[in-house]
Design a protein around this motif. Structure first.
Motif, mmCIF file in Angstrom:
data_model
loop_
_atom_site.group_PDB
_atom_site.id
_atom_site.type_symbol
_atom_site.label_atom_id
_atom_site.label_comp_id
_atom_site.label_asym_id
_atom_site.label_seq_id
_atom_site.Cartn_x
_atom_site.Cartn_y
_atom_site.Cartn_z
ATOM 1 N N GLY A 86 4.184 -6.122 8.269
ATOM 2 C CA GLY A 86 3.622 -7.295 9.291
ATOM 3 C C GLY A 86 3.856 -8.623 8.847
ATOM 4 N N TRP A 93 0.813 -1.714 0.038
ATOM 5 C CA TRP A 93 0.452 0.018 -0.407
ATOM 6 C C TRP A 93 0.748 0.961 0.083
ATOM 7 N N CYS A 94 1.722 1.176 0.534
ATOM 8 C CA CYS A 94 2.467 2.912 0.910
ATOM 9 C C CYS A 94 4.453 2.404 0.467
ATOM 10 N N HIS A 120 -2.273 0.626 6.452
ATOM 11 C CA HIS A 120 -3.879 0.269 5.782
ATOM 12 C C HIS A 120 -4.731 -0.509 6.302
ATOM 13 N N TYR A 121 -3.586 -1.568 6.851
ATOM 14 C CA TYR A 121 -4.158 -3.199 7.882
ATOM 15 C C TYR A 121 -4.129 -2.759 9.279
ATOM 16 N N GLN A 122 -4.621 -1.024 10.065
ATOM 17 C CA GLN A 122 -4.140 -0.134 10.912
ATOM 18 C C GLN A 122 -3.038 -0.637 12.132
ATOM 19 N N SER A 123 -2.290 -2.207 12.292
ATOM 20 C CA SER A 123 -1.522 -1.638 13.481
ATOM 21 C C SER A 123 -0.186 -2.751 12.950
ATOM 22 N N GLY A 124 0.158 -3.445 11.188
ATOM 23 C CA GLY A 124 0.680 -4.132 11.017
ATOM 24 C C GLY A 124 1.831 -4.042 10.607
ATOM 25 N N ASN A 127 4.121 -4.887 14.510
ATOM 26 C CA ASN A 127 4.875 -5.848 13.804
ATOM 27 C C ASN A 127 6.057 -6.401 13.571
ATOM 28 N N CYS A 168 1.833 -6.244 3.562
ATOM 29 C CA CYS A 168 2.492 -5.565 4.813
ATOM 30 C C CYS A 168 3.250 -5.940 5.325
ATOM 31 N N PRO A 199 4.365 4.769 11.037
ATOM 32 C CA PRO A 199 3.415 4.683 11.647
ATOM 33 C C PRO A 199 2.129 5.000 11.851
ATOM 34 N N GLY A 200 0.946 4.689 12.422
ATOM 35 C CA GLY A 200 0.056 4.914 11.896
ATOM 36 C C GLY A 200 -0.416 4.928 10.754
ATOM 37 N N ASP A 201 0.008 4.582 9.828
ATOM 38 C CA ASP A 201 -0.101 4.763 8.139
ATOM 39 C C ASP A 201 -0.695 3.133 7.649
ATOM 40 N N ARG A 220 8.227 -3.695 15.870
ATOM 41 C CA ARG A 220 8.622 -4.800 16.731
ATOM 42 C C ARG A 220 9.111 -6.197 17.106
#
Lengths: 149, 587
Positions: free
Chosen positions: A47, A18-19, A76-80, A83, A45, A72-74, A86
């Protein structure tokens, strides 16, 4: 791969669909110049990037690995990308233990509009890995295997 | 109903009506001075005297305070009434000989010069201000002091009152202009720096819905709990003070983002003097000035009310400038040309257009540019460098001096003008980042929302069912915005009309045979698409395909390797890498 001067690093780049992949796409349509040393592997992703992907790439002979995701924060899958964020330090710890320079694996946030940043990161990464020289983990693994037998 | 007779006319009025109201309702004129519809009758000025002939307290009475009674007979034009009124007017004229309102009143009564000692007062002691302050504003900050000839309206001890809320209602209601509020410009909020606006106003003429709103910060009712005049006089009972902003939840199948833009804040370009120098205005302010319903009634005027003799229009303020925004705002060239045309049409003054490049790209635009070249507008190719009021020559005195480089002539020029219009560019809204995050879409480098593909999907975004239209996606003019809006609406309708939603083919899969039921994936899934189902002895995770968006986070996290992703299996990615590295090694 005759001399160190003509060494062309081989880099695998995991780009989120996506990005970063869009950013890479934009770099292409914007006719931005960047070294051809990075081969993109599209994932949905950042992630999705299993740390074993990185190890596998190195084992297969890559000199460096680039992981790119949304800022971070952008995601497409909210929080991938969190991951990925981390997993990265843990992976770095493992690589350190293998004796692999940490500059060879890089995590970057590149948005769909940052074609300039994408080109810059690839350029920097290529230069860094070129300076570090070949990793040739596959050859070393092969020799290691031969020595043991 | 009550029946009474005024000037031989039988009138029927509601109970509680005063004689004055009854007469006014029947079209019988009675002069008044201290009477105001919004206030309780006071009977101070005695201008509204009438003669009660029968059916009540006989003699002269103030009609504003006299209640209509059954069988009352009143005359408003008897010689007794006229004589008494004339006396009142004469006394008032003696007290306030220089107040135009009193002069007119006296003239109507045929008084040339009062016979009494002439003073020079502005205040007629009608008490409108005192009653307004008490009844309407509810603060009683002013009142009468002293008696007889010493009587006057003032604050306690004639010092500035802390009770005063500077609402300005006393000054507004004063018929003679005796009350002046110091610093009135500061207390009123102004419409785009051009003129004052009231506490109740329509935000702008094209507002949807086009309804007036109450500015709670300015409204007396919200400040003191009193007033309520608008509620009392609104014929359709449309005033509701209790109304509050409310959040409404609506379930929808598609969203069109058309949040628009924000005009560039011209004061950021300090050298242009916007907000510092008089008569340096932004494009939007000029637009408002040209509006017949605007603060100047459609006249192009300077701050002192004069018509300008020369006007400079600066293009590219905040656009095509690496200090602010690199992009071209697309609309400014054309609206600047329109401004030039309007200035020429409305004032006939000299117009200088300072441009970098003329971008007249749309249908009919180039023709308009050519027309303006014929209309004697002076075009200077070069960006305006500075606006200053420091004159170097006598003809620059009292003018704004525009400094610029005329790149076609190759000289630096100083042009004295009366007015400078800054054609401000378009910027993304301040909250664009939050909105983009909320809808899971990207923004381009300039901060505007990013479409899915610049050519193939110009109204779609990275999030399914979210469309963009208008200037939130990038600066564009009205025709382009309308076209994009229509396209976005069609895209949204196509989704709704289908009645079905296409789901992601690249979903995750969990191999039941391998899954150990550790539940790691369940916590990671951002869409709660993985559920835990019980099998004979243990439980396993199962993907609900309709919910899965195919991010593959669970696949990467699965310690057993039970999860795979269609189209992106670990084997496929390995294969891709091997192929790439092998090819590279060979190459």
């Amino acid at each position: 791969m005759s001399g160190k001067n003509s060494f062309e690093p081989r880099i695998i780049g995991f780009l989120c669909r996506w990005c970063s992949y869009q950013g890479a796409d934009l770099a292409g349509t914007s006719r931005r110049h960047y070294p051809p040393n990075m081969v993109p592997v599209r994932v949905m992703c950042s992630g999705r990037v299993d740390p074993t992907f990185v190890l596998k790439a190195i084992a297969d002979g890559a000199d460096g690995v680039l992981i790119c995701g949304c800022h971070p924060g952008d995601c497409h899958y909210q929080s991938g990308n969190f991951n990925a964020m981390r997993r990265y330090p843990l992976l770095m710890k493992a690589l350190e233990q293998f004796g692999i320079e940490k500059e060879r694996v890089r995590l970057e946030w590149i948005s769909a509009s940052e074609s300039e940043k994408f080109a810059l990161v690839v350029k920097e990464m290529t230069e860094t890995v070129r300076r570090l020289g070949p990793l040739e983990w596959n050859r070393r693994l092969f020799q290691e295997g031969q020595r043991k037998t | 109903m009550i029946t009474l007779t005024i000037n031989d006319r039988r009138l029927q009025v509601q109970e509680g009506t005063t004689v004055l109201q009854a007469a006014k309702g029947a079209g019988i004129q009675i002069p008044t001075l201290c009477y105001h519809e919004a206030l309780a009758p006071y009977g101070a000025c005695r201008m509204c005297l009438v003669e009660v002939v029968a059916g009540g307290r006989l003699g002269l009475s103030a009609s504003c305070a006299y209640p209509a009674q059954e069988g009352l007979v009143v005359r408003t034009d008897s010689s007794r009434v006229l004589k008494a009124r004339r006396m009142v007017a004469e006394l008032l004229l003696a007290r306030c000989p220089n107040v135009p309102e009193i002069q007119t009143l006296a003239q109507e009564m045929g008084i040339e010069r009062p016979r009494f000692h002439i003073e020079d007062e502005k205040c007629t002691l009608c008490g409108l201000c005192v009653r307004t302050c008490e009844e309407i504003a509810g603060v009683s900050a002013i009142n009468f002091i002293q008696r007889g000839t010493e009587r006057e309206v003032t604050t306690p001890f004639a010092v500035p009152s802390e009770a005063c809320i500077t609402c300005g209602a006393c000054a507004m209601v004063c018929p003679t202009g005796a009350i002046v509020i110091e610093g009135a410009e500061e207390i009123k909020h102004r419409e785009l720096r051009l003129g004052p606006a009231k506490a109740i106003h329509v935000p702008f003429l094209q507002a949807v819905p086009k309804a007036p709103l109450i500015d709670a910060g300015q409204c007396i009712h919200f400040r003191t709990g009193k007033c309520g005049v608008c509620e009392r006089f609104c014929l359709s009972n449309a005033i509701d003070y209790e109304m509050e902003d409310e959040e409404v939840e609506i379930e929808v199948g598609a969203i069109i983002l058309a949040t628009g833009f924000e005009p560039f804040d011209c004061s950021r370009v300090a050298q242009y003097g916007y907000g510092r120098l008089p008569n340096v205005i932004s494009g939007l302010e000029f637009e408002r000035m040209c509006n017949a319903g605007g603060p100047t009634g459609g006249k192009v005027v300077l701050e002192d009310g004069r018509s300008p003799e020369s006007v400079a229009i600066f293009h590219c303020v905040g656009s095509r400038d690496e200090n602010y925004n690199e992009y071209c705002s697309r609309v400014c060239c054309m609206y600047s040309l329109k401004f030039a045309h309007l200035v020429r049409e409305k004032t006939g003054s000299k117009v200088y257009e300072l441009y970098i490049d003329m971008r007249a790209f749309g249908k009919g635009y180039e023709e308009f540019y050519k027309r303006l070249l014929m209309e004697d507008v002076i075009f200077i190719r070069g960006k305006g460098a500075e606006v200053t009021d420091v004159a170097e020559t006598p003809e620059e005195q009292g003018k704004l001096i525009v400094k610029c480089e005329d790149t076609l002539l190759g000289i630096v020029r100083r042009i004295p003008v009366d007015m400078v219009i800054l054609s401000a560019g378009l910027e993304p809204r301040q909250d664009a980042a939050e909105v983009a995050r909320l809808f899971g879409i990207n923004r381009s480098k300039d901060g505007f929302f990013l479409e899915r593909h610049p050519k193939l999907a110009p109204v779609e975004t990275a999030s399914d069912g979210v469309f963009v239209a208008g200037a939130c996606q990038g600066p564009k003019d009205i025709p382009d915005s309308v076209a994009q809006g229509a396209a976005a609406a069609a895209g949204a309708l196509a989704l709704i009309d289908l009645g079905k939603v296409e789901i992601e083919p690249i979903t995750a899969l969990i191999d039941e045979a391998i899954c150990s039921g550790c539940k790691i994936c369940i916590g990671l899934c951002p869409y709660t698409a993985i559920e835990f189902v019980c099998r004979d002895t243990t439980g396993i995770a199962q993907v609900k395909e309709a919910l899965c968006k195919g991010c593959g986070i669970c696949v990467a996290a699965c310690p057993a390797g039970a999860a795979t992703q269609r189209g992106y299996t670990t084997q496929q990615i390995y294969g891709e890498m091997e192929g790439a590295l092998l090819a590279e090694a060979r190459g």
